[in-house]
Design a protein around this motif. Structure first.
Motif, PDB file in Angstrom:
ATOM      1  N   VAL A 177      51.008  32.657  41.001  1.00  0.00           N
ATOM      2  CA  VAL A 177      50.108  32.316  39.896  1.00  0.00           C
ATOM      3  C   VAL A 177      48.676  32.172  40.395  1.00  0.00           C
ATOM      4  O   VAL A 177      47.753  32.814  39.885  1.00  0.00           O
ATOM      5  CB  VAL A 177      50.569  31.019  39.200  1.00  0.00           C
ATOM      6  CG1 VAL A 177      49.479  30.511  38.243  1.00  0.00           C
ATOM      7  CG2 VAL A 177      51.862  31.262  38.428  1.00  0.00           C
ATOM      8  N   PHE A 178      48.477  31.334  41.399  1.00  0.00           N
ATOM      9  CA  PHE A 178      47.117  31.064  41.852  1.00  0.00           C
ATOM     10  C   PHE A 178      46.549  32.213  42.675  1.00  0.00           C
ATOM     11  O   PHE A 178      45.353  32.500  42.609  1.00  0.00           O
ATOM     12  CB  PHE A 178      47.071  29.760  42.647  1.00  0.00           C
ATOM     13  CG  PHE A 178      47.457  28.556  41.835  1.00  0.00           C
ATOM     14  CD1 PHE A 178      46.945  28.369  40.563  1.00  0.00           C
ATOM     15  CD2 PHE A 178      48.334  27.615  42.332  1.00  0.00           C
ATOM     16  CE1 PHE A 178      47.306  27.275  39.801  1.00  0.00           C
ATOM     17  CE2 PHE A 178      48.701  26.505  41.582  1.00  0.00           C
ATOM     18  CZ  PHE A 178      48.179  26.335  40.308  1.00  0.00           C
ATOM     19  N   GLY A 179      47.403  32.877  43.428  1.00  0.00           N
ATOM     20  CA  GLY A 179      46.934  34.029  44.180  1.00  0.00           C
ATOM     21  C   GLY A 179      46.499  35.164  43.271  1.00  0.00           C
ATOM     22  O   GLY A 179      45.584  35.921  43.587  1.00  0.00           O
ATOM     23  N   GLY A 180      47.139  35.267  42.100  1.00  0.00           N
ATOM     24  CA  GLY A 180      46.774  36.315  41.157  1.00  0.00           C
ATOM     25  C   GLY A 180      45.604  35.965  40.275  1.00  0.00           C
ATOM     26  O   GLY A 180      45.003  36.842  39.651  1.00  0.00           O
ATOM     27  N   PHE A 181      45.242  34.683  40.225  1.00  0.00           N
ATOM     28  CA  PHE A 181      44.188  34.287  39.281  1.00  0.00           C
ATOM     29  C   PHE A 181      42.923  33.770  39.965  1.00  0.00           C
ATOM     30  O   PHE A 181      41.828  34.012  39.480  1.00  0.00           O
ATOM     31  CB  PHE A 181      44.720  33.209  38.340  1.00  0.00           C
ATOM     32  CG  PHE A 181      43.767  32.850  37.231  1.00  0.00           C
ATOM     33  CD1 PHE A 181      43.641  33.673  36.125  1.00  0.00           C
ATOM     34  CD2 PHE A 181      42.998  31.715  37.306  1.00  0.00           C
ATOM     35  CE1 PHE A 181      42.751  33.359  35.098  1.00  0.00           C
ATOM     36  CE2 PHE A 181      42.102  31.387  36.286  1.00  0.00           C
ATOM     37  CZ  PHE A 181      41.987  32.213  35.186  1.00  0.00           C
ATOM     38  N   LEU A 182      43.066  33.061  41.079  1.00  0.00           N
ATOM     39  CA  LEU A 182      41.908  32.393  41.666  1.00  0.00           C
ATOM     40  C   LEU A 182      41.529  32.886  43.054  1.00  0.00           C
ATOM     41  O   LEU A 182      40.496  32.490  43.584  1.00  0.00           O
ATOM     42  CB  LEU A 182      42.163  30.878  41.730  1.00  0.00           C
ATOM     43  CG  LEU A 182      42.284  30.169  40.382  1.00  0.00           C
ATOM     44  CD1 LEU A 182      42.718  28.719  40.576  1.00  0.00           C
ATOM     45  CD2 LEU A 182      40.973  30.226  39.621  1.00  0.00           C
ATOM     46  N   ALA A 183      42.348  33.721  43.674  1.00  0.00           N
ATOM     47  CA  ALA A 183      42.109  34.094  45.065  1.00  0.00           C
ATOM     48  C   ALA A 183      41.010  35.134  45.246  1.00  0.00           C
ATOM     49  O   ALA A 183      40.373  35.193  46.287  1.00  0.00           O
ATOM     50  CB  ALA A 183      43.399  34.614  45.692  1.00  0.00           C
ATOM     51  N   SER A 184      40.778  35.965  44.232  1.00  0.00           N
ATOM     52  CA  SER A 184      39.846  37.087  44.377  1.00  0.00           C
ATOM     53  C   SER A 184      38.581  36.877  43.562  1.00  0.00           C
ATOM     54  O   SER A 184      38.630  36.796  42.327  1.00  0.00           O
ATOM     55  CB  SER A 184      40.530  38.387  43.933  1.00  0.00           C
ATOM     56  OG  SER A 184      39.593  39.435  43.818  1.00  0.00           O
ATOM     57  N   VAL A 185      37.457  36.808  44.242  1.00  0.00           N
ATOM     58  CA  VAL A 185      36.169  36.718  43.554  1.00  0.00           C
ATOM     59  C   VAL A 185      35.955  37.951  42.689  1.00  0.00           C
ATOM     60  O   VAL A 185      35.482  37.863  41.547  1.00  0.00           O
ATOM     61  CB  VAL A 185      35.021  36.557  44.572  1.00  0.00           C
ATOM     62  CG1 VAL A 185      33.658  36.626  43.867  1.00  0.00           C
ATOM     63  CG2 VAL A 185      35.159  35.248  45.324  1.00  0.00           C
TER      64      VAL A 185
END
Length: 548
Positions: free
Chosen positions: A81-89
């Motif tokens: 969830v977080f890697g897909g939403f918040l990890a990439s600027v």
């Protein structure tokens, strides 16, 4: 005689059986196992509110009250969830899976906050965009209308306000406007009441205001201890669980009758079953698939109900120290100093996101970067440019004007991820001034973009679902076909009727939409109105008047 759920046994009082601590723990433990077994079977390429976000919050609450979970499985879901939403600027700047900011993105950020995700560059970008879409009255619009879980403006407003309060606390005006709206607007459904109570807490409303909201919610409790989704509907686990949880969370009210209702109505498999109100012939949700959760076509709302129930039950147990799950996946990768300072007009990420794109929300920074040689037509590998980013923000017309004056173009082009366009994101944001400006510079209102990564939609359709009346009028003046059909030959009026978007229905009729249109299902817009059971009769009344 005072009865408490913290007793280690059950007690009968006034004909009502209260659930004891051990009974509560056993019930929550069964549900946690069931939820975790289903979470990993979600097949859509998105973070699901009912299969990921609410269950993650339920697992967090369970751990904090001594209920064991499968730590490895929970960590995998959290990382996804977080890697897909918040990890990439890059992904956050271009708004990768454009959809429902007040409802979906804000739900992700609530889950993030619940699990201890700290503010970062990506949370700031996301919240800044959410804040820019607040309506003048202090609320947020939402595209979805699938009750009870996705059909409340109170939900969208409370969630968006908490995202701003948690991840951009300096933006006090936005939070204050939301608080005033929540205080002054009458709740109708259980979902409204629950998120009104939470929203008042998140926005810092006075204790007496929160107490009044709690009393209004308590007045709707049925004799069996439960709540119905609407006045007049029977009690169900979804509404009961969220009411029990929010009463305690927001007002400190321990509702023993509600806990007893939940323990009494739990299924042997650990689920709570709630019947969906979606009876539409049109595809209002992605294609049905099994997730291992009981209930067939009712499994999605039942999973959400079960997650709320776990939180409500776990909340009554003594708190315990629990090492939090890792949220390292939420930390944005490859953040460089220029991304914060925005002082290098030539800087770009490996995927092509430029300083101008990162600054696109701020006209002064846009002007400074352009004057220092920033390329307004630079594109990312996915085809996005600064104009598309600037158009995502409501109230950002000056940035858009500066970019257009320096040669940026909103004209349709090939090779853009999801066929996205500046006009589409401006229509979603609800900024009629930006929409009109883009149309004057060659934007096409007839091309479809891919909403949520899998729904082809035109600018008029997305503006209609968000009930942006001014944008709808601007698009039709600019050449949009008010009766354009989708793959199911449904028009914007058909969808607005099905989703009970009353402002949209009235506006589309004013713009000449055909209330007699028949789609591939053989339905007129009026015939779609019963597709979501127990909805307001107002939409049908508007359409009946038009047919006369």
């Amino acid at each position: 005689m005072r009865v408490t759920i913290f007793a280690l046994f059950t007690v009968t009082f006034a004909g009502q059986v209260w659930a004891g601590q051990q009974e509560v723990r056993v019930a929550a433990d069964k549900s946690v196992k069931l939820l975790q077994g289903s979470m990993g079977q979600w097949k859509q390429d998105c973070a699901s509110c009912h299969h990921h976000l609410l269950p993650l919050m339920a697992l967090t609450t369970a751990r904090q009250h001594g209920i064991a979970i499968n730590e490895k499985a929970a960590q995998t879901v959290a990382d996804n969830v977080f890697g897909g939403f918040l990890a990439s600027v890059d992904d956050v700047v271009r708004y990768n899976y454009i959809g429902d900011p007040g409802a979906f993105e804000s739900y992700v950020l609530l889950t993030a906050r619940t699990m201890g995700v700290a503010p970062s560059l990506t949370t700031t970008i996301s919240v800044r965009r959410i804040a820019s879409m607040q309506k003048p009255d202090g609320s947020w619009a939402m595209l979805d209308a699938r009750p009870p879980h996705s059909g409340s403006i109170f939900m969208a407003t409370a969630l968006a306000a908490q995202a701003v309060a948690n991840y951009m606390p300096e933006n006090k005006q936005t939070v204050e406007r939301a608080r005033r709206w929540l205080e002054s607007t009458k709740a109708a459904s259980a979902e409204d009441h629950a998120f009104r109570m939470l929203g008042l807490m998140w926005t810092g409303a006075a204790k007496e205001v929160r107490s009044r909201a709690a009393k209004e919610a308590l007045a709707l409790q049925h004799a069996d201890g439960g709540w119905g989704q609407l006045p007049g509907l029977d009690s169900d686990a979804y509404s009961t669980a969220e009411m029990v949880y929010t009463l305690r969370e927001s007002a400190g009210v321990a509702n023993e009758k509600g806990i007893a209702y939940l323990v009494r109505t739990q299924k042997p498999d650990g689920s709570w079953q709630v019947e969906t109100r979606l009876k539409a012939v049109a595809p209002v949700s992605p294609p049905y698939f099994e997730t291992g959760f009981p209930g067939g076509h009712n499994q999605f709302i039942s999973a959400a109900a079960t997650a709320w129930a776990v939180m409500a039950l776990a909340q009554t147990l003594p708190a315990q120290e629990a090492k939090p799950l890792s949220v390292a996946a939420a930390v944005p990768k490859n953040v460089q100093p220029w991304m914060e300072s925005l002082d290098d007009p030539k800087a770009a990420t490996a995927q092509g996101t430029t300083a101008l794109m990162l600054a696109a929300h701020d006209p002064a920074k846009v002007k400074a970067l352009i004057e220092r040689g920033a390329d307004v037509n630079a594109r990312t590998r996915t085809g996005y440019d600064a104009l598309m980013v600037a158009s995502q923000y409501g109230g950002n017309v000056e940035s858009v004007r500066l970019l257009l004056a320096r040669g940026a173009s909103p004209a349709p082009r090939k090779g853009v991820l999801f066929n996205m366009s500046a006009l589409f994101v401006a229509s979603l944001a609800g900024d009629a001034e930006i929409v009109e400006l883009l149309l004057k510079h060659g934007a096409s209102p007839k091309d479809a973009s891919i909403l949520f990564g899998f729904y082809p939609s035109r600018p008029l359709e997305v503006a209609a679902m968000f009930q942006h009346a001014g944008v709808m009028r601007a698009l039709v003046r600019g050449g949009a076909n008010v009766d354009a059909e989708d793959a199911g030959h449904m028009t914007p009026l058909s969808w607005a009727a099905l989703y009970h978007k009353d402002t949209t229905v009235a506006t589309l009729l004013e713009l000449g939409a055909n209330p007699k249109h028949v789609d591939k299902y053989g339905y007129t817009p009026l015939q779609h109105t019963p597709g979501i059971h127990n909805s307001s009769p107002k939409t049908a009344e508007i359409l009946k008047a038009a047919l006369k």
